[in-house]
Design a protein around this motif. Structure first.
Motif, mmCIF file in Angstrom:
data_model
loop_
_atom_site.group_PDB
_atom_site.id
_atom_site.type_symbol
_atom_site.label_atom_id
_atom_site.label_comp_id
_atom_site.label_asym_id
_atom_site.label_seq_id
_atom_site.Cartn_x
_atom_site.Cartn_y
_atom_site.Cartn_z
ATOM 1 N N ASN A 153 5.100 -1.590 4.433
ATOM 2 C CA ASN A 153 4.520 -2.920 4.247
ATOM 3 C C ASN A 153 3.744 -3.047 2.946
ATOM 4 O OD1 ASN A 153 5.480 -4.351 6.505
ATOM 5 N ND2 ASN A 153 4.025 -3.300 7.825
ATOM 6 N N THR A 154 3.779 -1.999 2.148
ATOM 7 C CA THR A 154 3.223 -2.016 0.795
ATOM 8 C C THR A 154 4.274 -1.431 -0.146
ATOM 9 O OG1 THR A 154 2.187 0.145 1.198
ATOM 10 C CG2 THR A 154 0.815 -1.817 1.537
ATOM 11 N N PRO A 155 4.229 -1.765 -1.417
ATOM 12 C CA PRO A 155 5.240 -1.253 -2.355
ATOM 13 C C PRO A 155 5.217 0.267 -2.445
ATOM 14 C CG PRO A 155 4.041 -3.097 -3.317
ATOM 15 C CD PRO A 155 3.301 -2.718 -2.070
ATOM 16 N N LEU A 156 6.404 0.856 -2.608
ATOM 17 C CA LEU A 156 6.553 2.308 -2.751
ATOM 18 C C LEU A 156 7.341 2.561 -4.038
ATOM 19 C CD1 LEU A 156 7.606 3.138 0.931
ATOM 20 C CD2 LEU A 156 5.347 3.501 -0.080
ATOM 21 N N SER A 158 5.991 4.942 -6.565
ATOM 22 C CA SER A 158 5.686 6.273 -7.087
ATOM 23 C C SER A 158 5.115 7.114 -5.963
ATOM 24 C CB SER A 158 4.684 6.190 -8.251
ATOM 25 O OG SER A 158 3.423 5.741 -7.787
ATOM 26 N N ALA A 159 4.987 8.399 -6.214
ATOM 27 C CA ALA A 159 4.537 9.319 -5.168
ATOM 28 C C ALA A 159 3.162 8.949 -4.620
ATOM 29 C CB ALA A 159 4.527 10.745 -5.721
ATOM 30 N N VAL A 160 2.281 8.422 -5.449
ATOM 31 C CA VAL A 160 0.923 8.100 -4.993
ATOM 32 C C VAL A 160 0.926 6.995 -3.949
ATOM 33 C CG1 VAL A 160 -0.145 8.846 -7.150
ATOM 34 C CG2 VAL A 160 0.559 6.464 -6.887
ATOM 35 N N ASP A 161 1.972 6.185 -3.919
ATOM 36 C CA ASP A 161 2.038 5.079 -2.963
ATOM 37 C C ASP A 161 2.251 5.550 -1.530
ATOM 38 O OD1 ASP A 161 1.740 3.224 -5.030
ATOM 39 O OD2 ASP A 161 3.906 3.172 -5.406
ATOM 40 N N PHE A 162 2.635 6.812 -1.351
ATOM 41 C CA PHE A 162 2.907 7.345 -0.019
ATOM 42 C C PHE A 162 1.658 7.943 0.638
ATOM 43 C CE2 PHE A 162 6.925 7.088 -2.084
ATOM 44 C CZ PHE A 162 7.870 6.886 -1.089
ATOM 45 N N LYS A 163 0.635 8.173 -0.148
ATOM 46 C CA LYS A 163 -0.537 8.882 0.357
ATOM 47 C C LYS A 163 -1.238 8.110 1.479
ATOM 48 C CE LYS A 163 -1.528 11.664 -3.733
ATOM 49 N NZ LYS A 163 -2.505 12.041 -4.772
ATOM 50 N N GLY A 164 -1.514 8.841 2.555
ATOM 51 C CA GLY A 164 -2.245 8.263 3.670
ATOM 52 C C GLY A 164 -1.427 7.411 4.615
ATOM 53 N N GLU A 220 12.673 -7.000 9.296
ATOM 54 C CA GLU A 220 11.817 -8.098 9.751
ATOM 55 C C GLU A 220 10.362 -7.667 9.884
ATOM 56 O OE1 GLU A 220 13.486 -9.557 13.352
ATOM 57 O OE2 GLU A 220 15.294 -10.374 12.402
ATOM 58 N N VAL A 221 10.130 -6.354 9.968
ATOM 59 C CA VAL A 221 8.763 -5.842 10.138
ATOM 60 C C VAL A 221 8.389 -4.859 9.022
ATOM 61 C CG1 VAL A 221 8.586 -6.232 12.614
ATOM 62 C CG2 VAL A 221 9.685 -4.143 11.790
ATOM 63 N N GLN A 222 9.111 -4.939 7.913
ATOM 64 C CA GLN A 222 8.827 -4.136 6.726
ATOM 65 C C GLN A 222 8.896 -5.063 5.517
ATOM 66 O OE1 GLN A 222 8.876 0.152 6.902
ATOM 67 N NE2 GLN A 222 7.458 -1.262 7.876
ATOM 68 N N LYS A 223 7.773 -5.226 4.824
ATOM 69 C CA LYS A 223 7.701 -6.188 3.731
ATOM 70 C C LYS A 223 8.322 -5.668 2.439
ATOM 71 C CE LYS A 223 3.514 -8.400 5.527
ATOM 72 N NZ LYS A 223 2.078 -8.692 5.288
ATOM 73 N N HIS A 224 8.415 -4.337 2.324
ATOM 74 C CA HIS A 224 8.912 -3.763 1.065
ATOM 75 C C HIS A 224 9.968 -2.693 1.327
ATOM 76 C CE1 HIS A 224 5.918 -5.703 -1.559
ATOM 77 N NE2 HIS A 224 5.130 -5.615 -0.497
ATOM 78 N N LEU A 225 10.996 -2.705 0.502
ATOM 79 C CA LEU A 225 12.067 -1.713 0.557
ATOM 80 C C LEU A 225 12.306 -1.194 -0.849
ATOM 81 C CD1 LEU A 225 14.505 -0.288 1.972
ATOM 82 C CD2 LEU A 225 15.845 -2.357 1.461
ATOM 83 N N GLY A 285 14.975 -12.934 2.941
ATOM 84 C CA GLY A 285 13.715 -13.363 2.364
ATOM 85 C C GLY A 285 12.492 -12.740 3.014
ATOM 86 N N LYS A 286 12.702 -11.794 3.929
ATOM 87 C CA LYS A 286 11.589 -11.182 4.657
ATOM 88 C C LYS A 286 11.106 -9.883 4.024
ATOM 89 C CE LYS A 286 12.995 -13.256 9.023
ATOM 90 N NZ LYS A 286 13.398 -13.056 10.435
ATOM 91 N N THR A 287 11.934 -9.317 3.164
ATOM 92 C CA THR A 287 11.619 -8.025 2.568
ATOM 93 C C THR A 287 11.837 -8.081 1.054
ATOM 94 O OG1 THR A 287 12.350 -6.889 4.577
ATOM 95 C CG2 THR A 287 12.136 -5.550 2.601
ATOM 96 N N THR A 288 10.864 -7.621 0.312
ATOM 97 C CA THR A 288 11.021 -7.511 -1.140
ATOM 98 C C THR A 288 11.755 -6.210 -1.453
ATOM 99 O OG1 THR A 288 8.983 -8.741 -1.552
ATOM 100 C CG2 THR A 288 9.818 -7.352 -3.340
ATOM 101 N N VAL A 289 12.890 -6.323 -2.114
ATOM 102 C CA VAL A 289 13.708 -5.158 -2.452
ATOM 103 C C VAL A 289 13.433 -4.758 -3.894
ATOM 104 C CG1 VAL A 289 16.046 -4.241 -2.665
ATOM 105 C CG2 VAL A 289 15.502 -5.842 -0.808
#
Length: 334
Positions: A153-156, A158-164, A220-225, A285-289
């Motif tokens: 649900n947040t942009p991924l 780079s590696a730092v985006d996965f933390k936590g 539908e339940v994931q905003k970012h891919l 339109g539910k997920t930003t690719v």
């Protein structure tokens, strides 16, 4: 003598069929994904060709979407003969005791389908399938599904985006290490439970080929891919070995032909289905690719490279080197 041999062959075939009774041989083929995925369509194709080639002597009943068994249940069901055939993802064989199959979970080990098929359709793949015999399982073929991408649900990017973040994974020590290496928390759960877990926030994200993501409405339940193509998800079609060995030789041969055709079909449609699913996700339109750039993908590859060293002993260094030789893998290459 030729006529006598033919008569004897027919007699032996008839006696073998008696072991299964006079009715058609029924094969229950269970899987956990939707019927309109590459695996679902290939399973239906196999059922159709099996009936045609055996002239109705074999009836394959396909049960998709975990109708019979969930991820953790289906392998035991096969071993005890409750079902005769499965097409589980390759990550399922580690818990079975054949850790070598987890080599397919290594990040970025295959750059493309050509790399992959040099392994699955060559001597390395045949050797891996042969290791299943000792578990009462006969390996028949590898089926492609596709390369995985990360969603959350947040942009991924780079590696730092996965933390936590908590990521659903299949039961695989390699995949656990992959997520930990990125600073996330891996969480194993059945495929049928993932949508609800994403919807309620039990996990933050997941990794899937796009056809799986779309067919299970996860978009539908994931905003970012993020299109990362960092790992491969495929299947091994397997059958209860005792059941398979008891089949009449001619029936076995016809089923092998049906499986050969189904494998060609499965591998052909896998990329097509993923491309169509990606287009559908975009249109929803539910997920930003987001497609990772060459530089971003290389940075992610470098960040995940330690997984190879840490998990080499688990799958066997000789196997890993054999695959490197086939694919030309280099952790520092784009």
């Amino acid at each position: 003598m030729r006529i006598r041999s033919v008569v004897l062959g027919l007699l032996l075939g008839s006696l073998s069929m008696l072991a299964f009774g006079q009715k058609a041989i029924t094969i229950k083929l269970s899987h956990v994904v939707a019927a309109d995925t590459p695996k679902g369509k290939a399973s239906d194709f196999f059922a159709k060709r099996a009936a045609e080639l055996t002239k109705g002597q074999v009836k394959v009943d396909v049960y998709p979407n975990s109708q019979l068994y969930k991820d953790k249940e289906e392998m035991e069901a096969l071993q005890i003969g409750a079902v005769q055939m499965l097409a589980p993802s390759l990550a399922k064989f580690g818990p079975l005791g054949v850790r070598e199959f987890e080599v397919f979970d290594f990040p970025f080990i295959f750059d493309d389908t050509a790399d992959l098929h040099r392994v699955t359709q060559g001597p390395v793949g045949a050797s891996l399938l042969g290791k299943l015999d000792a578990k009462g399982v006969k390996g028949l073929a590898f089926w492609d599904n596709g390369f995985k991408s990360f969603s959350a649900n947040t942009p991924l990017r780079s590696a730092v985006d996965f933390k936590g973040k908590k990521f659903r994974i299949q039961s695989s020590k390699v995949l656990e290490e992959q997520i930990r290496t990125l600073g996330g928390t891996p969480q194993v759960m059945a495929f049928s439970e993932v949508y609800q877990a994403l919807r309620t926030g039990v996990v933050d994200g997941t990794e899937n080929p796009i056809s799986n993501l779309y067919s299970q409405q996860m978009h539908e339940v994931q905003k970012h891919l993020s299109i990362s193509n960092h790992g491969y998800l495929g299947y091994a079609v397997i059958v209860n070995k005792k059941f398979w060995d008891r089949l009449p030789g001619d029936i076995r041969g016809q089923l092998e032909q049906a499986m050969k055709e189904a494998t060609t079909y499965a591998n052909k449609i896998a990329q097509e289905e993923n491309d169509l699913s990606l287009e559908a996700v975009r249109k929803s339109g539910k997920t930003t690719v987001y497609v990772l750039s060459k530089e971003e993908r290389m940075a992610l590859k470098k960040a995940m490279a330690p997984v190879h060293n840490k998990m080499a002993d688990r799958v066997g260094k000789d196997l890993l080197e054999a695959i490197y030789k086939e694919t030309g893998f280099n952790a520092n290459a784009p």
